[in-house]
Design an enzyme around this catalytic site. Structure first.
Site, PDB file in Angstrom:
ATOM      1  N   SER A  62       0.793  -1.237   0.000  1.00 38.04           N
ATOM      2  CA  SER A  62       0.000   0.000   0.000  1.00 38.04           C
ATOM      3  C   SER A  62       0.818   1.276   0.000  1.00 38.04           C
ATOM      4  O   SER A  62       0.260   2.366  -0.168  1.00 38.04           O
ATOM      5  CB  SER A  62      -0.932   0.003   1.217  1.00 38.04           C
ATOM      6  OG  SER A  62      -1.796  -1.104   1.171  1.00 38.04           O
ATOM      7  N   SER A  63       2.121   1.209   0.184  1.00 39.90           N
ATOM      8  CA  SER A  63       2.942   2.417   0.129  1.00 39.90           C
ATOM      9  C   SER A  63       2.762   3.169  -1.179  1.00 39.90           C
ATOM     10  O   SER A  63       2.938   4.388  -1.238  1.00 39.90           O
ATOM     11  CB  SER A  63       4.429   2.057   0.311  1.00 39.90           C
ATOM     12  OG  SER A  63       4.678   1.590   1.612  1.00 39.90           O
TER      13      SER A  63
END
Length: 683
Positions: free
Chosen positions: A392-393
């Site tokens: 998700s970064s």
């Protein structure tokens, strides 16, 4: 009338006088030119061959003597790589020096120095035996000599046959003294004429050095000098990034031969083999001594003159702050120990990059590989040579791609809910497993909403979400659009760092695999390097400029002292592109990153809510497999302070246990921020 005649007579006298003078001057000029022509003719015809021979017998030669490489220093002038001098014994063979003369010198030297004989090859022994026993060699080759004389075999075939007949039986005749002579002789014969060859530069004792120095008059071509080795005041810190230099015996490595020879190097030059030593070899290598040799008609050197004495290489100043680097490594090892104690027994990589987001300066770069026992191996280079699923970064990049393609608007709200598709595929957010929660784009980053990103990807593909919908069959164009947005912030493309072997990550095809397209939007499909993550978060931090990272900072002219010379060149981070987004769109992602680190519901709140200066960023968890077992990669990207950021970072841990429990590794980023800004305030 008489008066006019008289005046005319005087004019004629004057003219006659002038004509005589002009004729005299002209005669002198002609005579001088005649002398010059005769002299040129004499020089060209009578003496031409003499002067041609003088020119032919004089030549400038670059001498391959040991020239210390330039130093490598950190941004504050602390020496990271230096040269340690060591005693050495060299030999320069004359053009007319025979093998027997070289052997005679080798025998004299063997009484003064002790050599390592481990490098002697079978071929060396064969050649040495032939040189020592020419008559016996002839006896072995009577039949072959006849065949050679009548042209039945070539000289190469004759030589091959001779070497095949020389083996252990002949080698048994070698004494320890013979082997010592051979070890010296093989080094003396290794290079070309007039080019100094290293005989011994390892473990030369004071006694050996003095003994050879005293006997130089009896050892033509032999010299005592100083060689060097690279030394590392900070030991293993950044050792992989520095790279290696070839040895005197190794010269140009085989795999780099063509590249270095094309630049004018000699085969036995010591050169950078990897990473910084390789990347900046032209700067670090120094200038070798140049000599002018004059020889007689037989080729013997009768005079020599130093044209250039040689000089060490220029210094390379890095963007690295060695104090920050050491602290980063310390914090990284501390975090690895903590995570393993909490259950991350299978974690095998931990990597971190720290940079200035405004100019591309790499301030620190650390990495560790971890084995099953918890033992650590330095893996700094893994930050740009290895790639991972990062989870998700990357969602800030997904939102920017959504804005670019008019799939979403700034502040747009969506319902986070479990998503269902025909065929049984389902997707949901980790923070909201079963309910329906209305969130906007900022909150999607704060909560790390998978659903918001997937719905955005579907809108990019022109297929807004509806329950139990069929996924689009051809997502080629949509995949290109999403990847283009991610590329603009540095994900999936090389960063351009000034180091070799950078990877661009693993980018798989997107055509008829819509499930993978959805995974791409949440960082579960393409793989990226930690350095790409650092460039990505820096692009968001600096309002949308993707800047080329660099570890070199300045080239400084070499001096004869330990002080830094004047700046010859600065290494700057070029702007590679500006993201195709408005300032409001970039600001919205920045606000989401701020909330992720500073709101209690934010995924990074636990570590980053109380940093010395306010920070912002994003966390990520990617589902992966290790030896067939499910694991997760845990990632963190961030910057500080929130306003006018001065520092950005990325962190990657690979193969954590599948939550729960969720293992928090963000404290590494918090510690780096706190140290950096506390030290900055202190200084």
């Amino acid at each position: 009338m008489l008066k006019r005649l008289k005046e005319k007579s005087n004019d004629e006298k004057i003219r006659n006088t002038m004509n005589k003078r002009i004729s005299f001057v002209f005669g002198v000029i002609v005579f001088i030119f005649a002398i010059i022509v005769l002299r040129l003719g004499y020089l060209q015809i009578a003496q031409g061959s003499h002067y041609k021979q003088l020119i032919k017998n004089s030549e400038n030669l670059t001498v391959n003597e040991a020239v210390p490489r330039g130093r490598i220093l950190d941004r504050n002038g602390k020496v990271l790589v230096d040269n340690a001098s060591k005693k050495a014994i060299t030999y320069s063979r004359g053009r007319k020096t025979s093998q027997s003369e070289v052997l005679d010198i080798a025998e004299k030297l063997s009484k003064l120095i002790k050599m390592d004989t481990a490098k002697i090859t079978e071929r060396d022994k064969q050649d040495f035996w032939i040189l020592k026993h020419p008559n016996k060699a002839e006896q072995l080759m009577k039949n072959e000599q006849s065949l050679l004389d009548d042209g039945s075999i070539s000289q190469d075939e004759y030589d091959d046959a001779l070497h095949k007949k020389i083996g252990e039986k002949q080698f048994d005749s070698f004494s320890d003294k013979d082997l010592q002579v051979l070890a010296i002789y093989r080094e003396m014969m290794a290079g070309s004429a007039l080019d100094p060859q290293m005989i011994k530069n390892e473990d030369v004792t004071d006694e050996e050095y003095a003994a050879v120095s005293q006997k130089l008059s009896d050892l033509p071509g032999v010299n005592t000098t100083m060689d060097w080795d690279r030394k590392y005041p900070y030991k293993d810190t950044l050792r992989g990034i520095f790279g290696d230099v070839s040895t005197t015996q190794e010269g140009i490595p085989k795999e780099l031969t063509e590249q270095y020879l094309s630049k004018g190097y000699s085969r036995n030059d010591r050169v950078g083999k990897s990473y910084l030593e390789y990347q900046y070899d032209d700067i670090l290598k120094g200038k070798k001594k140049e000599m002018k040799y004059t020889t007689d008609k037989s080729g013997e050197v009768i005079d020599s003159q130093v044209i250039h004495p040689g000089s060490r290489g220029d210094d390379l100043v890095l963007s690295i702050d060695i104090d920050l680097q050491k602290k980063t490594e310390e914090y990284l090892e501390k975090q690895i120990s903590k995570l393993r104690s909490e259950g991350a027994k299978n974690m095998d990589n931990a990597l971190v990059v720290v940079q200035n987001p405004n100019n591309g300066d790499i301030l620190a770069m650390a990495g560790k590989q971890i084995d099953k026992n918890g033992d650590l191996t330095d893996y700094d280079i893994g930050n740009f040579t290895s790639q991972y699923a990062v989870g998700s970064s990357v969602k800030g990049g997904t939102l920017l791609a959504g804005y670019q393609n008019d799939a979403i608007k700034v502040g747009e709200e969506m319902v986070d809910e479990p998503l269902t598709f025909s065929g049984g595929l389902s997707k949901r957010s980790y923070f909201n497993q079963d309910g329906k929660v209305t969130i906007d784009d900022k909150e999607a980053l704060m909560h790390s909403s998978n659903v918001y990103m997937i719905k955005t990807a579907l809108k990019i593909a022109g297929s807004p979400y509806t329950p139990n919908m069929s996924l689009p069959t051809d997502i080629s164009e949509a995949g290109q659009k999403l990847r283009k947005g991610l590329n603009q912030v540095g994900l999936g493309v090389k960063t351009g760092i000034d180091l070799p072997n950078e990877t661009s990550g693993q980018i798989e095809p997107l055509t008829d695999n819509p499930g993978n397209f959805l995974d791409l939007s949440i960082g579960q499909y393409d793989t990226y390097t930690p350095l790409q993550l650092s460039q990505y978060v820096s692009t968001i931090a600096n309002n949308g400029y993707r800047i080329q990272p660099h570890i070199g900072l300045e080239i400084r002219k070499a001096t004869n002292k330990d002080t830094l010379g004047p700046v010859k060149e600065k290494v700057k981070g070029n702007v590679l592109n500006k993201v195709n987004n408005t300032s409001d769109q970039i600001k919205q992602v920045q606000e989401g990153f701020k909330m992720a680190f500073n709101e209690k519901e934010g995924t990074g709140y636990q570590s980053f809510n109380d940093t010395t200066v306010p920070s912002a960023g994003k966390t990520g968890t990617a589902e992966v497999f290790q030896d067939g077992e499910p694991r997760v990669n845990s990632t963190y990207v961030g910057y500080a302070p929130i306003e006018n950021p001065k520092l950005a970072f990325s962190i990657v841990y690979t193969n954590h246990p599948v939550p729960e429990p969720w293992l928090n590794g963000g404290d590494l980023g918090r510690d780096i921020i706190n140290y950096y800004f506390k030290e900055k305030d202190k200084n």
